[in-house]
Design a protein around this motif. Structure first.
Motif, PDB file in Angstrom:
ATOM      1  N   HIS A  30       1.300  -8.710   7.310  1.00  0.00           N
ATOM      2  CA  HIS A  30       1.503  -9.456   5.948  1.00  0.00           C
ATOM      3  C   HIS A  30       0.259  -9.773   5.144  1.00  0.00           C
ATOM      4  N   ILE A  49       3.958 -18.279   7.312  1.00  0.00           N
ATOM      5  CA  ILE A  49       4.780 -17.355   7.295  1.00  0.00           C
ATOM      6  C   ILE A  49       5.792 -17.156   8.569  1.00  0.00           C
ATOM      7  N   GLN A 277       5.189 -10.336  -2.222  1.00  0.00           N
ATOM      8  CA  GLN A 277       5.461 -10.495  -0.958  1.00  0.00           C
ATOM      9  C   GLN A 277       6.838 -11.327  -0.907  1.00  0.00           C
ATOM     10  N   ILE A 279       8.687 -13.366   1.385  1.00  0.00           N
ATOM     11  CA  ILE A 279       8.661 -14.089   2.685  1.00  0.00           C
ATOM     12  C   ILE A 279      10.108 -14.632   2.933  1.00  0.00           C
TER      13      ILE A 279
END
Length: 376
Positions: A30, A49, A277, A279
């Protein structure tokens, strides 16, 4: 015979989402940010996360470290913001336990009755960390290769961008989307929709857009065409790129995109580098986390190029937002299970193969019937 896409039910099913949490995202890398997001001692960035909280901070010796952003006393969040500075100590806002920038527990208020507490065993819990070309990655379990090993096929072509020297431009932007994370990941690596749904990119790239899939990373790229566009912003952007000297001449006309398994993407432009990203929040909710990084160049030409890049990609992002919403809605239709994949859809094929290997239930055309339930 054509390969098939992943089945629709895994884009909405809560049980499959829990399998992804356990079998994919615990081992996944991550991205936290860049080392230049934490330029001074006490500077920090955070990430929440999939039920975990992480804080990355720089200590007085300049070392960048990552820890669980959780007090060892009563699990309070320590660093409160997405980005900030804690000075020389990280102090819990709940009971004032105090940690050094290296994670050691250095102070507990004397009146709380912890005189015999062994501070040495109650420091912050570290998180596995890797720094790749200045970008900070963390993970919660071992299993995957290192980021450097995963990105090795493209290490040489990334060198001229001097990624370690990048600095953040602004702050992280969070964009909630009512779609499954895989819907976004699929769209990012899908090459067939470019000439259909992105007229701006089609004008810029012509027929040069290419995609390829390696073991752990996909690459998509297009060469900006010298032919004059009808759009002033595109003409001006192309003209400005020819004046830049931050990358070699052969890369001044290249837009390249890299998607690292499973949910981190880098947009590498001559004038800036962005990460995105995806998520996962739930089976049908995803948070897109993104920020741009640039070389500290204050020239008017560079600022203009970055503005025009944003202007062009703002439209592309709007088009993609509509596309992924449409796909996610179709995943609930009783008429759709899987679809055929073209031999040209190499990234989607590789992604589907990896999902099926890690979670065998992804091979099923429909959701398995849970014990005690009847088939629909």
């Amino acid at each position: 015979m054509h390969a098939s896409s992943l089945p629709a039910w895994i884009y909405t099913d809560p049980h499959f989402f829990e399998l992804e949490r356990a079998r994919i995202f615990r081992q996944a890398w991550h991205i936290m940010g860049h080392v230049n997001d934490v330029p001074g001692a006490g500077d920090y960035i955070t990430l929440d996360i999939l039920g975990e909280r992480v804080v990355t901070l720089r200590d007085a010796a300049g070392v960048v470290r990552s820890f669980h952003n959780v007090c060892r006393h009563r699990a309070s969040r320590l660093a409160p913001d997405a980005r900030g500075s804690c000075g020389s100590r990280l102090v819990c806002p709940y009971h004032a336990w105090t940690y050094g920038l290296d994670g050691r527990l250095v102070g507990v208020p004397s009146w709380q009755g912890f005189e015999d507490l062994d501070k040495a065993v109650h420091g912050l819990q570290p998180v596995l960390q890797e720094i790749f070309h200045g970008f900070i990655f963390v993970r919660f379990e071992t299993g995957l290769p290192s980021v450097a090993e995963m990105m090795a096929p493209y290490a040489a072509e990334l060198e001229p961008y001097a990624l370690t020297a990048l600095v953040p431009q602004g702050r992280v932007t969070l964009r909630p989307r009512d779609v499954n994370w895989k819907t976004i990941a699929d769209n990012y690596a899908d090459g067939l929709h470019i000439p259909v749904a992105h007229p701006g990119l089609s004008r810029l790239f012509g027929t040069s857009y290419r995609i390829e899939a390696r073991d752990w990373v996909d690459k998509m790229s297009g060469v900006l065409q010298p032919a004059a566009s009808a759009r002033w912003s595109e003409r001006a952007y192309l003209a400005l790129l020819s004046q830049l000297d931050t990358v070699p001449a052969e890369q001044r006309q290249l837009w390249a995109y890299y998607k690292l398994w499973p949910n981190v993407a880098f947009d590498v432009y001559p004038d800036q580098v962005d990460f995105m990203q995806f998520i996962p929040l739930s089976p049908t909710q995803t948070l897109i986390r993104e920020i741009a990084y640039v070389h500290p160049d204050a020239s008017r030409e560079m600022r203009a190029a970055r503005y025009l890049n944003w202007r062009i990609n703002r439209q592309v992002n709007a088009e993609d937002t509509a596309l992924i919403a449409g796909v996610q809605g179709g995943m609930t239709s009783s008429s759709y299970t899987t679809g055929p994949l073209s031999p040209h859809e190499v990234c989607l094929r590789a992604f589907a193969d990896r999902m099926r290997a890690l979670i065998p239930q992804a091979r099923l055309g429909r959701a398995p019937v849970a014990p005690g339930q009847s088939a629909p």
